[in-house]
Design a protein around this motif. Structure first.
Motif, short mmCIF file in Angstrom:
data_model
loop_
_atom_site.label_atom_id
_atom_site.label_comp_id
_atom_site.label_asym_id
_atom_site.label_seq_id
_atom_site.Cartn_x
_atom_site.Cartn_y
_atom_site.Cartn_z
N ALA A 110 0.84 -1.19 0.00
CA ALA A 110 0.00 0.00 0.00
C ALA A 110 0.88 1.24 0.00
O ALA A 110 2.00 1.24 0.51
N SER A 111 0.33 2.31 -0.58
CA SER A 111 1.04 3.58 -0.62
C SER A 111 0.02 4.70 -0.80
O SER A 111 -1.03 4.49 -1.40
N THR A 112 0.34 5.86 -0.26
CA THR A 112 -0.51 7.03 -0.42
C THR A 112 0.32 8.17 -0.99
O THR A 112 1.40 8.46 -0.48
N LEU A 113 -0.18 8.76 -2.05
CA LEU A 113 0.48 9.92 -2.66
C LEU A 113 -0.38 11.15 -2.39
O LEU A 113 -1.57 11.16 -2.69
N ASP A 114 0.23 12.18 -1.84
CA ASP A 114 -0.48 13.44 -1.59
C ASP A 114 -0.41 14.28 -2.86
O ASP A 114 0.65 14.76 -3.25
N LEU A 115 -1.56 14.44 -3.50
CA LEU A 115 -1.61 15.15 -4.77
C LEU A 115 -1.53 16.66 -4.60
O LEU A 115 -1.40 17.39 -5.58
N ASP A 116 -1.57 17.14 -3.35
CA ASP A 116 -1.37 18.57 -3.09
C ASP A 116 0.05 18.99 -3.44
O ASP A 116 0.32 20.16 -3.71
N LEU A 117 0.96 18.04 -3.40
CA LEU A 117 2.36 18.33 -3.68
C LEU A 117 2.63 18.47 -5.17
O LEU A 117 3.75 18.74 -5.58
N GLY A 118 1.62 18.28 -5.98
CA GLY A 118 1.73 18.35 -7.42
C GLY A 118 1.10 17.11 -8.03
O GLY A 118 1.26 16.02 -7.52
N PHE A 119 0.39 17.32 -9.11
CA PHE A 119 -0.31 16.20 -9.74
C PHE A 119 0.32 15.88 -11.08
O PHE A 119 0.54 16.77 -11.91
N SER A 120 0.62 14.61 -11.28
CA SER A 120 1.09 14.11 -12.56
C SER A 120 0.56 12.69 -12.73
O SER A 120 0.95 11.80 -11.96
N PRO A 121 -0.30 12.47 -13.71
CA PRO A 121 -0.78 11.09 -13.92
C PRO A 121 0.37 10.15 -14.27
O PRO A 121 0.34 8.98 -13.91
#
Length: 143
Positions: free
Chosen positions: A103-114
């Motif tokens: 499992a992993s969580t990415l905080d998209l507030d730090l920048g979004f890149s698909p």
């Protein structure tokens, strides 16, 4: 970029790469799922879940391997602890069904890149292969 734009951007990248995902939309998440087979024979359910209530993307390699009932918990937990120290971006967990999941969580507030989300998912898939291969050897050692 708002939530819908992020999801659409990811959807467009997947289509551009001819990647097939089963998509679901719930109250809390828009989720993309696929099942692929690793080199070592694992068939994790790869999940990318965009959280509607936060700015997070949650990634999972679910059911990387099922721990047989004859295997004691201690060697498994020790192996998972070692993986958790080795992996910088993923957590290995043993769930109540005795399945190992990454499992992993990415905080998209730090920048979004698909692209970054997809690359992170690929790295998780490779890690799932490594975990499965090691665990299969461990199962045969403790028989």
């Amino acid at each position: 970029m708002n939530f819908e734009e992020k999801v659409e951007s990811f959807r467009a990248l997947a289509a551009e790469r001819n990647m097939t995902f089963k998509e679901s939309d719930t109250e809390t998440h828009v989720t993309f799922l696929t099942r692929e087979t690793t080199k070592s024979g694992a068939q994790p359910v790869m999940i990318i879940a965009f959280n509607k209530k936060t700015t997070d993307a949650e990634l999972y390699a679910a059911t990387v391997t099922h721990v047989p009932d004859y295997v004691e918990d201690l060697p498994i937990l020790n192996a998972l602890n070692e993986f958790n120290q080795e992996f910088k971006y993923f957590r290995c967990v043993l769930d109540s069904d005795r399945d190992v999941t990454l499992a992993s969580t990415l905080d998209l507030d730090l920048g979004f890149s698909p692209e970054i989300i997809l690359q992170h998912s690929f790295m998780m898939f490779q890690a799932a292969d490594e975990v499965n291969e090691y665990m299969q050897k461990l199962y045969t050692q403790v028989q």
